[in-house]
Scaffold this motif. Sequence first.
Motif, PDB file in Angstrom:
ATOM      1  N   ASP A  22       0.829  -1.204   0.000  1.00 29.46           N
ATOM      2  CA  ASP A  22       0.000   0.000   0.000  1.00 29.46           C
ATOM      3  C   ASP A  22       0.863   1.253   0.000  1.00 29.46           C
ATOM      4  N   THR A  23       1.874   1.222   0.835  1.00 30.22           N
ATOM      5  CA  THR A  23       2.764   2.383   0.954  1.00 30.22           C
ATOM      6  C   THR A  23       3.482   2.650  -0.361  1.00 30.22           C
ATOM      7  N   LEU A  24       3.983   1.583  -0.942  1.00 32.38           N
ATOM      8  CA  LEU A  24       4.697   1.745  -2.210  1.00 32.38           C
ATOM      9  C   LEU A  24       3.785   2.352  -3.277  1.00 32.38           C
ATOM     10  N   LEU A  25       2.590   1.815  -3.340  1.00 31.76           N
ATOM     11  CA  LEU A  25       1.660   2.301  -4.360  1.00 31.76           C
ATOM     12  C   LEU A  25       1.266   3.755  -4.088  1.00 31.76           C
ATOM     13  N   ALA A  44       7.026   1.223  -9.507  1.00 32.18           N
ATOM     14  CA  ALA A  44       6.806   1.425  -8.072  1.00 32.18           C
ATOM     15  C   ALA A  44       7.452   0.324  -7.234  1.00 32.18           C
ATOM     16  N   GLY A  45       7.975  -0.662  -7.895  1.00 30.27           N
ATOM     17  CA  GLY A  45       8.601  -1.760  -7.166  1.00 30.27           C
ATOM     18  C   GLY A  45       7.613  -2.753  -6.603  1.00 30.27           C
ATOM     19  N   LEU A  46       6.483  -2.879  -7.298  1.00 28.70           N
ATOM     20  CA  LEU A  46       5.443  -3.788  -6.830  1.00 28.70           C
ATOM     21  C   LEU A  46       5.376  -5.025  -7.710  1.00 28.70           C
ATOM     22  N   CYS A  53      -3.216  -2.952  -9.084  1.00 33.88           N
ATOM     23  CA  CYS A  53      -2.807  -1.671  -8.505  1.00 33.88           C
ATOM     24  C   CYS A  53      -3.915  -0.639  -8.656  1.00 33.88           C
ATOM     25  N   ARG A  54      -4.454  -0.604  -9.861  1.00 37.27           N
ATOM     26  CA  ARG A  54      -5.518   0.358 -10.111  1.00 37.27           C
ATOM     27  C   ARG A  54      -6.690   0.110  -9.168  1.00 37.27           C
ATOM     28  N   LEU A  55      -7.084  -1.137  -9.039  1.00 35.64           N
ATOM     29  CA  LEU A  55      -8.206  -1.498  -8.188  1.00 35.64           C
ATOM     30  C   LEU A  55      -7.943  -1.109  -6.736  1.00 35.64           C
ATOM     31  N   ARG A  56      -6.751  -1.406  -6.297  1.00 36.96           N
ATOM     32  CA  ARG A  56      -6.425  -1.103  -4.914  1.00 36.96           C
ATOM     33  C   ARG A  56      -6.476   0.406  -4.666  1.00 36.96           C
ATOM     34  N   TRP A  57      -5.965   1.140  -5.621  1.00 38.76           N
ATOM     35  CA  TRP A  57      -5.955   2.589  -5.472  1.00 38.76           C
ATOM     36  C   TRP A  57      -7.379   3.141  -5.529  1.00 38.76           C
TER      37      TRP A  57
END
Length: 301
Positions: A22-25, A44-46, A53-57
């Motif tokens: 989460d932090t990285l994103l 982002a190093g994920l 990623c999009r969904l999480r954001w």
Amino acid sequence: MGRAPCCSKVGLHRGPWTPREDTLLTNYIQAHGEGHWRSLPKKAGLLRCGKSCRLRWMNYLRPDIKRGNITPDEDDLIIRLHSLLGNRWSLIAGRLPGRTDNEIKNYWNTHLSKRLISQGTDPNTHKKLMGHVVQETKGRSNKKSKTKKKAEKPIRDYDRHVEPEKPKVHLPKPIRVCSFSMVRNYSFEGIKNINNIINITTCESSSQEKGDHGVDDVPWFSFKEGDHDHLANDNDNDQCQDQPYHDHDDHLVINGTSTTTTDHNSTLEKLYEEYLQLLKTEEYDHHDQVELDSFAEPLLI
DNA sequence: AACAGGTTCAACCGCCGACGT
DNA sequence: CACGTCGGCGGTTGAACCTGT
């Protein structure tokens, strides 16, 4: 049409997100902004796919997200919007500040549809169910009321920031209107009704929070002078045949049909009430059905 | 305390349309 | 025009959790 490979790619993480991810994103998006989801994870190093990623954001990390405690006003608005728009969760979410389509979809499936059924209403058609017997809602809410002491809620993502506040109807995030089938094949009545929706759903736009694209006051359907640029989205100037726009006389032009946009005074409530009244009316014959269908079709298709 | 059954919700899946080449 | 990529959407899933017995 190519299909984007997704999380099934070997080597990518799946499942629940860790705080570190989460932090990285979050850090990456704060530094570089949204978009380019495909390349974002790598940069982002994920070890996640772009979609993930999009969904999480979009559904959780975005700073303007308000979670939990959906108010009765929001309930009501969701039900009304659903009756007009169907399962277009993103459009419905666009009218509720801080709410995501996923949250509203979940809320609908777990709460509202059951409630409507218990009230004798078909959650799909929003019409009264035949032979319905009102019964208590089955589920946790009733069970809870029997419980002596309410158990403490588990700490989930959901609970991290809870900000109960009065819902503000706002303008949604910008979407690709060109692909939105509502703009196609309107009847004149349908156009007027869309204007009604615009009216109710934009009436408090001054309090709108920043959209996820950082664009304020970009309407879902803006029929105000000059706003067709928003509808055209990335199109610079040419008016797409399928997109509504205004001519120089402030007439809305959709699919070659022109009308006026001055009637913005009715509310969605009024529209909805009228719609329900029509449904209930005894003299509601086949001819009325046809007219009603043309009335509602642009909102539902 | 243990279990079964119901509920919730974050995350994934698969499809679609827009857009670029 | 054909094709590939991308962003976005709605439907579905399943782990975590709650409640009643």
